[in-house]
Design a protein around this motif. Structure first.
Motif, PDB file in Angstrom:
ATOM      1  N   ILE A  74       0.849  -1.194   0.000  1.00  0.00           N
ATOM      2  CA  ILE A  74       0.000   0.000   0.000  1.00  0.00           C
ATOM      3  C   ILE A  74       0.883   1.243   0.000  1.00  0.00           C
ATOM      4  N   ASN A  75       0.595   2.168  -0.912  1.00  0.00           N
ATOM      5  CA  ASN A  75       1.325   3.435  -1.027  1.00  0.00           C
ATOM      6  C   ASN A  75       0.378   4.608  -0.788  1.00  0.00           C
ATOM      7  N   ARG A  76       0.947   5.706  -0.305  1.00  0.00           N
ATOM      8  CA  ARG A  76       0.211   6.953  -0.109  1.00  0.00           C
ATOM      9  C   ARG A  76       0.851   8.040  -0.959  1.00  0.00           C
ATOM     10  N   PHE A  77       0.030   8.966  -1.479  1.00  0.00           N
ATOM     11  CA  PHE A  77       0.555  10.038  -2.319  1.00  0.00           C
ATOM     12  C   PHE A  77       0.742  11.301  -1.480  1.00  0.00           C
TER      13      PHE A  77
ATOM     14  N   LEU B  74       4.141  16.878  -2.036  1.00  0.00           N
ATOM     15  CA  LEU B  74       5.511  17.315  -2.304  1.00  0.00           C
ATOM     16  C   LEU B  74       6.495  16.150  -2.424  1.00  0.00           C
ATOM     17  N   GLY B  75       6.032  14.933  -2.212  1.00  0.00           N
ATOM     18  CA  GLY B  75       6.944  13.789  -2.237  1.00  0.00           C
ATOM     19  C   GLY B  75       6.559  12.687  -3.196  1.00  0.00           C
ATOM     20  N   GLY B  76       5.367  12.748  -3.790  1.00  0.00           N
ATOM     21  CA  GLY B  76       4.921  11.693  -4.685  1.00  0.00           C
ATOM     22  C   GLY B  76       4.484  10.454  -3.922  1.00  0.00           C
ATOM     23  N   TRP B  77       4.496   9.314  -4.609  1.00  0.00           N
ATOM     24  CA  TRP B  77       4.070   8.066  -3.984  1.00  0.00           C
ATOM     25  C   TRP B  77       5.144   7.543  -3.034  1.00  0.00           C
ATOM     26  N   VAL B  78       4.727   7.241  -1.782  1.00  0.00           N
ATOM     27  CA  VAL B  78       5.649   6.709  -0.778  1.00  0.00           C
ATOM     28  C   VAL B  78       5.033   5.476  -0.136  1.00  0.00           C
ATOM     29  N   PHE B  79       5.898   4.634   0.432  1.00  0.00           N
ATOM     30  CA  PHE B  79       5.434   3.396   1.078  1.00  0.00           C
ATOM     31  C   PHE B  79       4.606   3.716   2.318  1.00  0.00           C
ATOM     32  N   SER B  80       3.531   2.890   2.524  1.00  0.00           N
ATOM     33  CA  SER B  80       2.701   3.040   3.718  1.00  0.00           C
ATOM     34  C   SER B  80       2.731   1.779   4.576  1.00  0.00           C
TER      35      SER B  80
ATOM     36  N   PRO C 242      -7.333  11.008   4.947  1.00  0.00           N
ATOM     37  CA  PRO C 242      -7.724  11.520   3.629  1.00  0.00           C
ATOM     38  C   PRO C 242      -6.520  11.581   2.692  1.00  0.00           C
ATOM     39  N   GLY C 243      -6.812  11.547   1.409  1.00  0.00           N
ATOM     40  CA  GLY C 243      -5.767  11.636   0.405  1.00  0.00           C
ATOM     41  C   GLY C 243      -5.914  10.548  -0.657  1.00  0.00           C
TER      42      GLY C 243
END
Length: 469
Positions: free
Chosen positions: A406-409, A412-418, A440-441
Motif C-alpha cells: 500500500i502506497n500513499r501520495f 511534495l513527495g509523490g508516492w511513498v510506502f505506507s 484523507p488523500g
C-alpha cells in the motif's frame, strides 16, 4: 730498407686483427642468410654485425647486430630451434615465413638467464623460412650456437588406444606428437576426451581410416587444448580412425595427458534419464576421464514457469535445450525460464579437468495471472473512515500467500510506502480484504502472489482509493 720492411710488418701485425674484428659476419644481411635446414648445428656471432634498414622488429623485443639463417623447402613437420649464447650476450631469436617480398613472423623467443632460447613451429611443406638473431640494445656482442632439428612425425593409423584409456607424455620440442587409433563403426556415436594435466594445452585431431600422413590430410574433428567431443561415422565409413595428439609450447617440458574413447550412451547424448516435477536426482562427472556429460529430459504439460537448480562443489555447467537441440539457457547453478508445452532436455557438463558429484532439481509451476479490484473496480472514492472491499484473484486457481503493498501520495513527495499486508488465497484462488485508508488523500494498492509448489509468482496492476470529505 730492412727498417722499412720491419715497419710495414709492424703495421700489418697491429692493424690486421683489428680490421678482422670489425668485419661483419658472412650472414650479416638477409640476402646472405646461412643455411640451417634441420638437422643442423652452426656456430654464429653478432660481433661486427650491422642493422639493415628493413630489418623486421620481433615481437619479443627490439634487437641490434642482426644475423640471418634460412630454411629452404621445409620438410612439412615441426621444426625445433635451440640457441645458446656465449658470455653475457642476451638476444632474441625469431622465425619468419617468406611470402614473396614479405616476412610474416611465425614465432620468437628471448634468451633466458642462462643465455638459452628455444622455440618450435609447424612448418608447411616446401615453404621457405628466415631465422633472425640479434642482441638486445643493452647487451654486448658475442658468439652463439644454433641447432635446428625436425623430430619425426607420428604416422597413421597409430598405436591401438586401450579400451580403458591411456596416460601419455609429450615434449613440445623433442616428442611433440603421438598417434593413437581406435575402431569406430558406421552409425554408432563415440565420445572422446583428452585432459592435459596441470592445465597444459594438448590438441587432438581425429582422422578418417586409410590416410597416408597427417600433414597433408584435413582432420574430420579437431579440439584445441583437448576436451570432450562426439563423432558418428557415416554410411560405409567405419574402420580404424586415428587420433593425433600434439603438444603446444615453445620450451622443452614433460606434458602428461589422458586420452580415452568409448561408445556414447543415452546418458551422454539423450534422451537420458527422466526427471519429474519437484524431483531431485544426483550424479557424478569426471572430465579427467570419459564421463563428462549427463542428459535428463522432462515434459511440460501447460505454459509453465520452470526452475532448475544445480548444486555441486565442482565447476559444472547446467544447460537447458529444446527437443530440437535449440539452446535456451545455461548457468552454473540456477535457471528459471518460461516454457511452452513440450519436451525439454537438461544437460549437466563438467568443465575441463573438473570432477565430482552434483544434484539437479526440477520445479515446474503453471504460469499465473493476478488481478486486484477495489469495490469491484480499479478505483473507488471513500469518505474518511470508509472501508473498501479488496478482492484478489489468482488464475489458474492456486492457494498461497499474497502480499499487498500500500502506497500513499504526498503532494511534495509523490508516492511513498505506507504498509504491507499479507492475505491468503484459498483453493479457488481468491482472497478478500477489507481496506480502510487511515487518512484523507490518494492511496494505491498492488497485489503480489508469492507462488506455490505448482503455481508461479505473479502480480497485479494498481488499484486506487481517493479519500475525501
Amino acid at each position: 730498407m730492412l727498417r722499412m720492411a720491419g715497419f710495414v710488418a709492424t703495421v700489418l701485425i697491429l692493424t690486421g686483427p683489428a680490421a678482422a674484428a670489425t668485419a661483419p659476419p658472412p650472414n650479416d644481411n638477409r640476402a646472405s642468410a646461412s643455411p640451417a635446414n634441420p638437422p643442423a648445428s652452426v656456430q654464429g656471432t653478432t660481433v661486427g654485425a650491422t642493422d639493415e634498414a628493413n630489418d623486421p622488429r620481433p615481437s619479443c623485443g627490439r634487437v641490434h647486430s642482426t644475423v640471418w639463417y634460412r630454411i629452404n623447402d621445409a620438410p612439412g613437420r615441426r621444426i625445433v630451434l635451440r640457441l645458446h649464447a656465449d658470455g653475457v650476450l642476451d638476444g632474441v631469436l625469431a622465425v619468419y615465413e617468406v611470402q614473396r617480398s614479405h616476412l610474416n613472423q611465425v614465432t620468437c623467443d628471448a634468451t633466458d638467464q642462462n643465455g638459452r632460447a628455444e622455440l618450435s613451429f609447424d612448418s608447411s611443406t616446401g615453404a621457405n623460412y628466415l631465422i633472425l638473431f640479434g642482441r638486445l640494445p643493452d647487451s654486448v656482442d658475442s658468439t652463439f650456437e644454433l641447432r635446428s632439428t625436425a623430430p619425426p612425425r607420428s604416422k597413421p593409423p597409430g598405436t591401438r588406444l586401450p579400451v580403458k584409456g591411456v596416460e601419455g607424455t609429450l615434449d613440445p620440442l623433442d616428442h611433440p606428437d603421438k598417434a593413437w587409433s581406435t575402431v569406430m563403426r558406421a552409425g554408432t556415436t563415440y565420445k572422446i576426451n583428452l585432459f592435459g594435466r596441470l592445465n597444459r594445452c594438448v590438441d587432438y585431431s581425429v582422422y578418417a581410416p586409410g590416410i597416408r600422413d597427417f600433414a597433408s590430410t584435413a582432420p574430420i574433428l579437431r579440439r584445441e587444448c583437448g576436451g570432450y567431443a562426439t563423432y558418428t561415422p557415416g554410411a560405409h565409413l567405419g574402420g580404424r580412425y586415428s587420433i593425433f595428439v600434439q603438444a603446444r609450447g615453445t620450451r622443452s617440458a614433460t606434458i602428461h595427458y589422458w586420452l580415452q574413447a568409448a561408445v556414447a550412451t543415452t546418458d551422454d547424448l539423450g534422451p537420458g534419464r527422466p526427471i519429474a516435477n519437484q524431483q531431485t536426482l544426483s550424479g557424478r562427472l569426471d572430465a579427467r576421464r570419459i564421463h563428462v556429460v549427463d542428459v535428463y529430459h522432462f515434459d511440460v504439460p501447460r505454459q509453465s514457469d520452470v526452475t532448475l537448480h544445480l548444486r555441486t562443489g565442482s565447476q559444472f555447467e547446467l544447460r537447458l535445450l529444446a527437443d530440437n537441440g535449440r539452446y535456451l539457457d545455461s548457468s552454473s547453478s540456477y535457471i528459471r525460464h518460461g516454457l511452452s508445452p513440450g519436451q525439454y532436455f537438461v544437460v549437466v557438463r563438467a568443465e575441463p579437468g573438473s570432477r565430482g558429484g552434483y544434484r539437479v532439481s526440477l520445479l515446474i509451476r503453471e504460469i499465473t495471472q493476478t488481478t486486484a479490484l477495489v469495490g469491484g473496480s480499479r478505483s473507488v472514492t471513500l469518505r474518511p473512515g470508509g472501508t473498501a472491499s479488496v478482492e484478489i484473484r489468482v488464475t489458474p486457481a492456486a492457494a498461497g500467500r499474497v502480499q499487498l503493498r500500500i502506497n500513499r501520495f504526498l503532494l511534495l513527495g509523490g508516492w511513498v510506502f505506507s504498509r504491507l499486508v499479507n492475505v491468503y488465497t484459498g483453493s479457488d484462488g481468491v482472497a478478500r480484504f477489507s481496506w480502510t485508508p487511515p487518512a484523507p488523500g490518494r492511496w494505491r494498492l498492488r497485489a503480489f502472489f508469492q507462488g506455490a509448489r505448482t503455481a508461479s509468482p505473479s502480480s497485479s496492476g494498481y488499484v486506487f482509493a481517493n479519500v475525501s470529505s
